[in-house]
Design a protein around this motif. Sequence first.
Motif, PDB file in Angstrom:
ATOM      1  N   LEU A  39     -21.697  -8.138 -26.349  1.00 41.04           N
ATOM      2  CA  LEU A  39     -21.034  -7.191 -25.539  1.00 41.04           C
ATOM      3  C   LEU A  39     -20.367  -7.862 -24.486  1.00 41.04           C
ATOM      4  N   ALA A  43     -17.265  -4.106 -21.231  1.00 39.72           N
ATOM      5  CA  ALA A  43     -17.766  -3.343 -22.172  1.00 39.72           C
ATOM      6  C   ALA A  43     -18.032  -2.001 -21.774  1.00 39.72           C
ATOM      7  N   VAL A  45     -20.537   1.070 -22.160  1.00 37.41           N
ATOM      8  CA  VAL A  45     -21.963   1.212 -22.561  1.00 37.41           C
ATOM      9  C   VAL A  45     -22.672   2.452 -21.990  1.00 37.41           C
ATOM     10  N   ASP A 105     -18.816   0.628 -26.745  1.00 40.10           N
ATOM     11  CA  ASP A 105     -19.102  -0.649 -27.297  1.00 40.10           C
ATOM     12  C   ASP A 105     -20.578  -0.862 -27.646  1.00 40.10           C
TER      13      ASP A 105
END
Length: 251
Positions: A39, A43, A45, A105
């Motif tokens: 990651l 990113a 999440v 992601d």
Amino acid sequence: MKNDTFKLYESDLLSQTTGVTLRPGGFALTDLGIGKCDLLTGARVLDVGCGSGATVERLVSQYQLQAIGLDSSEVLLESGKKRNPDLNLIRGLGEDLPFPVNHMDGVLAECALSVMEDLDQVLNEIFRVLKPRGWLLVNDVYARNPEGLQGLRELKIDSCIRRALPKEQFVNKLVVHGFKIVDWTDHTNLLTQLTVDLIMAHGSMTQFWLKTSLGSCSGADSVEPSLVQVALKQAKMGYFQLIAQKDAHCS
């Protein structure tokens, strides 16, 4: 009186021992899992079943990720917002994630999937919102003896133990829903350590479950300590970390 199951995760009986993470291993296991996922900084999440947002807070502060948490518990979300008003926390269900296709992601589910009522639908939703090759990080309990599943299902307590699955059944569900398993690691020692910590804090597991029974008197079905302990023993509960990726060839 309303007939309902006792929500252990909303009680301070568990958090007194685990802290805000409400799970075996705490941040150490989260960090271990994040270290296995590729990651990048910034990113997007999602933490499904985020509780009070402790992991969301860590993902932002320690890893500079754009983290958002989703949980169905208004009690836990309010607790998180009170602790840190800047946390990006929303109320919702894992079965109906309010995000577009290929948006995330990574998705984390820490002691969360085993609480969800419709695991297949939750996995459908996680797959949908993940980008191709997006990461799924799961820390959760599992039943090492499938013959003990029925006893777990009958418990009058809403926690990760109630809907635990055997390893093979859980892994197969992920594969069927389009995930590629990257890593599975057993961390049952962390569950054992939590049990020891609870005994130290409450005198015995019987006393711990008795206290949950007292806490469940307000509108929920009572928790019978002996039934809980028998069910847990028969199911031979374990704990694991799983890393998977959305298969780029599935749609």
